[in-house]
Write a protein that holds these residues in place. Structure first.
Motif, PDB file in Angstrom:
ATOM      1  N   ASP A  18      26.827   5.091  47.142  1.00  0.00           N
ATOM      2  CA  ASP A  18      26.648   4.313  45.902  1.00  0.00           C
ATOM      3  C   ASP A  18      26.546   5.113  44.748  1.00  0.00           C
ATOM      4  O   ASP A  18      26.940   4.660  43.650  1.00  0.00           O
ATOM      5  CB  ASP A  18      25.239   3.558  46.035  1.00  0.00           C
ATOM      6  CG  ASP A  18      25.310   2.340  47.031  1.00  0.00           C
ATOM      7  OD1 ASP A  18      26.569   1.961  47.696  1.00  0.00           O
ATOM      8  OD2 ASP A  18      24.142   2.086  47.542  1.00  0.00           O
ATOM      9  N   SER A  19      26.067   6.446  44.672  1.00  0.00           N
ATOM     10  CA  SER A  19      25.618   7.298  43.754  1.00  0.00           C
ATOM     11  C   SER A  19      27.102   7.691  43.144  1.00  0.00           C
ATOM     12  O   SER A  19      27.531   7.615  41.908  1.00  0.00           O
ATOM     13  CB  SER A  19      25.045   8.587  43.966  1.00  0.00           C
ATOM     14  OG  SER A  19      25.106   9.552  43.093  1.00  0.00           O
ATOM     15  N   TYR A  20      28.077   7.943  44.160  1.00  0.00           N
ATOM     16  CA  TYR A  20      29.511   8.299  43.767  1.00  0.00           C
ATOM     17  C   TYR A  20      30.206   7.431  42.950  1.00  0.00           C
ATOM     18  O   TYR A  20      30.950   7.360  42.136  1.00  0.00           O
ATOM     19  CB  TYR A  20      30.014   8.893  44.995  1.00  0.00           C
ATOM     20  CG  TYR A  20      29.685  10.274  45.395  1.00  0.00           C
ATOM     21  CD1 TYR A  20      29.104  11.133  44.640  1.00  0.00           C
ATOM     22  CD2 TYR A  20      29.550  10.544  46.865  1.00  0.00           C
ATOM     23  CE1 TYR A  20      28.650  12.437  45.069  1.00  0.00           C
ATOM     24  CE2 TYR A  20      29.466  11.669  47.255  1.00  0.00           C
ATOM     25  CZ  TYR A  20      28.845  12.597  46.445  1.00  0.00           C
ATOM     26  OH  TYR A  20      28.337  13.951  46.944  1.00  0.00           O
ATOM     27  N   ALA A  21      29.972   5.960  43.618  1.00  0.00           N
ATOM     28  CA  ALA A  21      30.623   5.049  43.225  1.00  0.00           C
ATOM     29  C   ALA A  21      30.332   4.512  41.613  1.00  0.00           C
ATOM     30  O   ALA A  21      31.184   4.266  40.636  1.00  0.00           O
ATOM     31  CB  ALA A  21      30.498   3.576  43.790  1.00  0.00           C
ATOM     32  N   VAL A  42      21.740   5.501  56.173  1.00  0.00           N
ATOM     33  CA  VAL A  42      21.083   5.079  54.919  1.00  0.00           C
ATOM     34  C   VAL A  42      21.177   5.867  54.018  1.00  0.00           C
ATOM     35  O   VAL A  42      21.529   5.705  52.536  1.00  0.00           O
ATOM     36  CB  VAL A  42      19.614   4.722  55.314  1.00  0.00           C
ATOM     37  CG1 VAL A  42      18.672   4.509  53.738  1.00  0.00           C
ATOM     38  CG2 VAL A  42      19.482   3.477  56.075  1.00  0.00           C
ATOM     39  N   ASP A  43      20.719   7.217  54.444  1.00  0.00           N
ATOM     40  CA  ASP A  43      21.025   8.432  53.216  1.00  0.00           C
ATOM     41  C   ASP A  43      22.579   8.420  52.933  1.00  0.00           C
ATOM     42  O   ASP A  43      22.761   8.578  51.644  1.00  0.00           O
ATOM     43  CB  ASP A  43      20.724   9.690  53.778  1.00  0.00           C
ATOM     44  CG  ASP A  43      20.579  10.805  52.831  1.00  0.00           C
ATOM     45  OD1 ASP A  43      20.110  10.719  51.694  1.00  0.00           O
ATOM     46  OD2 ASP A  43      21.162  11.974  52.983  1.00  0.00           O
TER      47      ASP A  43
END
Length: 94
Positions: free
Chosen positions: A35-38, A28-29
């Motif tokens: 997602d943050s990198y995307a 999950v982490d």
């Protein structure tokens, strides 16, 4: 003796369960990080595209900077210069 075997099985099951929960939390982490990198990637790609567009506009300006039309436009806009006998209308409403 039977009680010790039951406790070992219980500890083994608890260990496996806690390990599974730990691995799930890691996944999950990691997904949050991905997602943050995307989203960062999209932001930087947008910035790159904006800079490419800006560079193209500067290149077109560089090509036209010595043209008579551009010189006339700059003289009119920046220096308030006009051709002789040209009628200039000034909007006093602004």
């Amino acid at each position: 003796m039977n009680w010790i075997l039951k406790n070992k099985k219980l500890y083994k099951k608890l260990f496996i369960l806690s390990l599974a929960i730990y691995i799930f939390c890691i996944f999950v982490d990691q997904q949050k990080t991905l997602d943050s990198y995307a989203s960062r990637k999209e932001y930087y790609q947008d910035q790159i595209q904006e800079q490419k567009d800006y560079n193209e506009s500067l290149l077109s300006l560089k090509e036209n900077i010595n043209s008579p039309e551009y010189i006339e436009q700059i003289a009119r806009e920046k220096l308030d210069m006009y051709l002789p006998n040209e009628k200039v209308y000034i909007d006093v409403g602004n």
